[in-house]
Design an enzyme around this catalytic site. Structure first.
Site, PDB file in Angstrom:
ATOM      1  N   GLU A 223      42.294 -23.972 -19.913  1.00 37.57           N
ATOM      2  CA  GLU A 223      42.380 -25.319 -19.341  1.00 37.57           C
ATOM      3  C   GLU A 223      43.716 -25.516 -18.627  1.00 37.57           C
ATOM      4  O   GLU A 223      43.774 -25.999 -17.491  1.00 37.57           O
ATOM      5  CB  GLU A 223      42.260 -26.378 -20.450  1.00 37.57           C
ATOM      6  CG  GLU A 223      40.897 -26.474 -21.103  1.00 37.57           C
ATOM      7  CD  GLU A 223      40.738 -25.532 -22.297  1.00 37.57           C
ATOM      8  OE1 GLU A 223      41.497 -24.527 -22.396  1.00 37.57           O
ATOM      9  OE2 GLU A 223      39.842 -25.794 -23.123  1.00 37.57           O
ATOM     10  N   GLY A 279      51.439 -25.049 -32.501  1.00 39.02           N
ATOM     11  CA  GLY A 279      51.224 -25.994 -31.402  1.00 39.02           C
ATOM     12  C   GLY A 279      51.230 -27.445 -31.868  1.00 39.02           C
ATOM     13  O   GLY A 279      51.907 -28.299 -31.278  1.00 39.02           O
ATOM     14  N   ARG A 280      50.489 -27.729 -32.939  1.00 30.38           N
ATOM     15  CA  ARG A 280      50.372 -29.126 -33.373  1.00 30.38           C
ATOM     16  C   ARG A 280      51.616 -29.634 -34.082  1.00 30.38           C
ATOM     17  O   ARG A 280      51.672 -30.786 -34.494  1.00 30.38           O
ATOM     18  CB  ARG A 280      49.119 -29.303 -34.237  1.00 30.38           C
ATOM     19  CG  ARG A 280      49.032 -28.384 -35.430  1.00 30.38           C
ATOM     20  CD  ARG A 280      47.617 -28.398 -36.003  1.00 30.38           C
ATOM     21  NE  ARG A 280      47.433 -27.413 -37.073  1.00 30.38           N
ATOM     22  CZ  ARG A 280      47.123 -26.133 -36.878  1.00 30.38           C
ATOM     23  NH1 ARG A 280      46.992 -25.669 -35.644  1.00 30.38           N
ATOM     24  NH2 ARG A 280      46.953 -25.320 -37.890  1.00 30.38           N
ATOM     25  N   GLU A 365      42.934 -29.820 -37.721  1.00 34.07           N
ATOM     26  CA  GLU A 365      43.120 -28.419 -37.353  1.00 34.07           C
ATOM     27  C   GLU A 365      43.920 -27.702 -38.455  1.00 34.07           C
ATOM     28  O   GLU A 365      43.753 -26.504 -38.675  1.00 34.07           O
ATOM     29  CB  GLU A 365      43.835 -28.301 -35.995  1.00 34.07           C
ATOM     30  CG  GLU A 365      43.646 -26.933 -35.352  1.00 34.07           C
ATOM     31  CD  GLU A 365      44.010 -26.911 -33.885  1.00 34.07           C
ATOM     32  OE1 GLU A 365      43.096 -26.858 -33.040  1.00 34.07           O
ATOM     33  OE2 GLU A 365      45.213 -26.951 -33.569  1.00 34.07           O
ATOM     34  N   HIS A 396      36.952 -55.841 -34.483  1.00 28.27           N
ATOM     35  CA  HIS A 396      35.785 -56.379 -33.768  1.00 28.27           C
ATOM     36  C   HIS A 396      34.806 -55.271 -33.413  1.00 28.27           C
ATOM     37  O   HIS A 396      33.956 -55.447 -32.549  1.00 28.27           O
ATOM     38  CB  HIS A 396      36.250 -57.124 -32.515  1.00 28.27           C
ATOM     39  CG  HIS A 396      37.114 -58.293 -32.859  1.00 28.27           C
ATOM     40  ND1 HIS A 396      36.614 -59.571 -32.961  1.00 28.27           N
ATOM     41  CD2 HIS A 396      38.426 -58.367 -33.187  1.00 28.27           C
ATOM     42  CE1 HIS A 396      37.600 -60.394 -33.313  1.00 28.27           C
ATOM     43  NE2 HIS A 396      38.704 -59.682 -33.455  1.00 28.27           N
ATOM     44  N   LYS A 516      35.732 -20.316 -27.688  1.00 29.94           N
ATOM     45  CA  LYS A 516      36.489 -19.835 -26.513  1.00 29.94           C
ATOM     46  C   LYS A 516      35.904 -18.521 -26.018  1.00 29.94           C
ATOM     47  O   LYS A 516      35.731 -18.317 -24.820  1.00 29.94           O
ATOM     48  CB  LYS A 516      37.945 -19.574 -26.914  1.00 29.94           C
ATOM     49  CG  LYS A 516      38.828 -20.792 -27.002  1.00 29.94           C
ATOM     50  CD  LYS A 516      40.278 -20.283 -27.058  1.00 29.94           C
ATOM     51  CE  LYS A 516      41.193 -21.232 -27.781  1.00 29.94           C
ATOM     52  NZ  LYS A 516      42.485 -20.652 -28.105  1.00 29.94           N
TER      53      LYS A 516
HETATM   54  C1  G6Q Z   1      47.729 -26.118 -32.189  1.00 28.34           C
HETATM   55  C2  G6Q Z   1      46.869 -25.127 -31.582  1.00 28.34           C
HETATM   56  C3  G6Q Z   1      46.319 -25.517 -30.231  1.00 28.34           C
HETATM   57  C4  G6Q Z   1      47.247 -25.189 -29.056  1.00 28.34           C
HETATM   58  C5  G6Q Z   1      46.435 -25.278 -27.760  1.00 28.34           C
HETATM   59  C6  G6Q Z   1      47.259 -24.991 -26.557  1.00 28.34           C
HETATM   60  O1  G6Q Z   1      48.258 -26.000 -33.269  1.00 28.34           O
HETATM   61  O2  G6Q Z   1      47.497 -23.906 -31.597  1.00 28.34           O
HETATM   62  O3  G6Q Z   1      45.966 -26.870 -30.131  1.00 28.34           O
HETATM   63  O4  G6Q Z   1      48.333 -26.030 -29.039  1.00 28.34           O
HETATM   64  O5  G6Q Z   1      45.353 -24.405 -27.827  1.00 28.34           O
HETATM   65  O6  G6Q Z   1      47.792 -23.713 -26.628  1.00 28.34           O
HETATM   66  P1  G6Q Z   1      48.921 -23.245 -25.651  1.00 28.34           P
HETATM   67  O7  G6Q Z   1      50.122 -24.100 -25.900  1.00 28.34           O
HETATM   68  O8  G6Q Z   1      49.170 -21.813 -25.961  1.00 28.34           O
HETATM   69  O9  G6Q Z   1      48.404 -23.465 -24.251  1.00 28.34           O
END
Ligand code: G6Q
Length: 552
Positions: A223, A279-280, A365, A396, A516
């Site tokens: 993406e 990432g999160r 996640e 509401h 994916k």
């Molecule tokens: C979070 C995941 C996932 C990740 C996205 C984007 O903990 O790993 O949400 O952040 O898939 O990944 P990239 O930062 O590698 O594009």
């Protein structure tokens, strides 16, 4: 692929622990008790089941269906699950993310310059601050107008391109801190591979005044790479095709310098982070660059300070007074003993519009897992579905179900005393509503009370509320950058505590892989040029329909 982890000290299956069994029998004996009686029987309940946290954050969990005895039993469970040792291991930089062979060190992102945190023999704190310093210089140059676009114009639009952990945190934080943001720059977030996201977010932007921050830990995400290529084409088309324009309109946040370079972004314009940040858990790393440009380096550092205060509270406060621990235990009680399958997070602050979307990823996640660390299938439920909307809008819409529906929906209410937009009586009305909702959920309205109000007998059952619906109230002085940091760290550590007790790895996300891989297989099959696809009959039929719809 990491090697199989060294076997951890064998832990008895969670549900076989005597502490778990004690909770089960406590639940069987007490779960019929109504919050009405619990409050009547214990006049000190509100005081004993509430706790102060850092920065004036106050958590009242007396409207949860727990007693002091329940909390004691839950605290024994977390001791039995080795929570203390797990916390120490995380803060020490041990590779507790065993399936990816990584340390889990988001706490290092907000550690003061003077601390030392070692990963593989290297102190990571100086690197963290080096990146923060570079981000600060960059953010200041955008905010002051010193950074000029290719044609010499200053930047008026900052567009973050990323998805998942590289989008949800920055998008949420920008909304949350809008009141503190530079109002002469617009901030937008493009994540979806649906071109509509890019088209609509750039519709009114002049490429000469637009900066893209491409955020991707791996720099390979479908993406993000698709949106980043589209952004590059859009920029070059708007600026006469001169490829040198990229340097002035694109920066990257990534761990992958090679891919950033291959994409055409000068690594001088790259801000790094490390594989020990999931990432999160990355919104306070360079992934938060858009947040820093929006609110400025000093407010960003205030936010980091708030995170750090909660980290220290979590690391050092006895569990019985430890906000993330209490929140985790109450949630576990609701899910594993009272049978709740969801958690509604309901902030009474419009700036937290995207907070529950952010938490959905953080919680689901992290803890949406079906096997324990040693690969055996869990025999207990793990993460509840997290959802929510800012109040009062939800009242509401879906609150009807929370009040009178059949599922049990525990709620986290979040409110602030001081408004950021002090206009008329709005804030009093907002706060009256959140307090009233928690009160109504806990105590309900009996049939007798409804009838005493003169309701017809046939109508009374429709107007009766069972009550006994659990909620926690988080009340804080004001939504500031530091308070946002404390709030996010509160949930991060709550997720960690629950993951520890459930015995799962909260830091991997293998569940997102299969879709994916299958998408990669389907992509070429959607154009007419490839041989007929071989899938199940349903998928095959849908591919056929799609091709026909696109006249392929
Ligand atoms: C979070 C995941 C996932 C990740 C996205 C984007 O903990 O790993 O949400 O952040 O898939 O990944 P990239 O930062 O590698 O594009």
């Amino acid at each position: 692929m990491p090697n199989a982890p060294a076997p951890s000290p064998v832990r008895q299956s969670l549900t076989d622990l005597p502490e778990w069994k004690a909770l089960q029998s406590h639940c069987a004996q007490t779960s019929h008790e109504h919050l009405r009686e619990m409050f009547k029987n214990d006049p000190t309940r509100a005081r004993s089941l509430s706790t102060d946290g850092p920065g004036g954050m106050f958590m009242d969990y007396s409207k949860q269906r727990v007693t002091s005895q329940t909390m004691d039993l839950l605290l024994s469970l977390c001791e039995a699950c080795g929570l203390r040792a797990r916390i120490d291991a995380m803060f020490r930089g041990d590779k507790i993310n065993v399936t990816e062979d990584r340390a889990v060190l988001h706490v290092a992102l907000r550690a003061p310059r003077t601390s030392r945190i070692m990963v593989d023999g290297i102190d990571v704190v100086p690197e963290v601050h080096q990146v923060l310093d570079r981000m600060s210089t960059f953010a200041d140059s955008i905010r002051s107008g010193a950074w000029k676009g290719h044609t010499g114009k200053r930047i008026r639009h900052v567009i973050n391109i990323g998805i998942g952990g590289s989008d949800l945190g920055p998008a949420m934080a920008y909304d949350a801190l809008t009141a503190y943001s530079a109002r002469d720059i617009s901030f937008r977030f493009v994540s979806n591979v649906d071109a509509t996201d890019f088209a609509e977010k750039t519709r009114d932007c002049d490429p000469a005044e637009t900066l893209f921050i491409v955020c991707s830990k791996t720099f390979t995400t479908l993406e993000t790479m698709t949106n980043a290529s589209t952004a590059r084409e859009w920029t070059l088309k708007g600026l006469g095709g001169d490829a040198t324009a990229v340097a002035k309109h694109f920066v990257a946040v990534s761990t992958n310098a090679q891919k950033v370079k291959a994409f055409g972004i000068d690594t001088a314009n790259m801000f790094g982070f490390w594989d020990w940040i999931g990432g999160r858990y990355s919104m306070d790393s360079a992934i938060g660059l858009s947040t820093m440009v929006a609110v400025g380096p000093s407010a960003f550092r205030e936010m980091l300070g708030g995170f750090h205060e909660m980290d220290e509270h979590f690391r050092t406060t006895p569990f019985a007074k430890n906000l993330p621990v209490i929140m985790a235990l109450v949630g576990l009680w609701n899910s594993n003993f009272l049978g709740a399958q969801t958690l509604a997070v309901l902030p009474y602050d419009q700036y937290l519009d995207r907070f529950s979307a952010y938490l959905q990823q953080l919680e689901m996640e992290s803890n949406g897992k079906h096997v324990t660390l040693d690969g055996t299938r869990v025999k207990w439920s793990t993460c509840p579905a997290v959802w929510g909307q800012p109040g009062t809008n939800g009242q509401h819409a879906f609150y009807q179900m929370i009040h009178q529906g059949t599922p049990l929906v525990p709620c986290d209410f979040i409110a602030f005393c001081e408004p950021l937009n002090p206009i008329g009586t709005h804030q009093d009305l907002l706060i009256a509503n959140v307090l009233a909702q928690a009160e109504a959920l806990a105590f309900g309205k009996t049939l007798e009370e409804v009838e005493a109000e003169g309701s017809a007998q046939w109508l009374a059952p429709h107007r009766q509320f069972d009550g006994n619906r659990p909620s926690t109230m988080i009340l804080a002085p004001k939504l500031t950058p530091a308070m946002l940091g404390r709030l996010i760290a509160l949930y991060e550590h709550k997720v960690f505590v629950q993951g520890t007790i459930w015995g799962i790895n909260s830091f991997d996300q293998w569940g997102v892989e299969l879709g994916k891989v299958l998408a990669q297989r389907i992509i070429p099959e959607l154009s007419g040029s490839t041989p007929k696809p071989a899938h199940d009959s349903s998928t095959q039929q849908l591919i056929g329909r799609y091709r026909a719809g696109r006249r392929r």
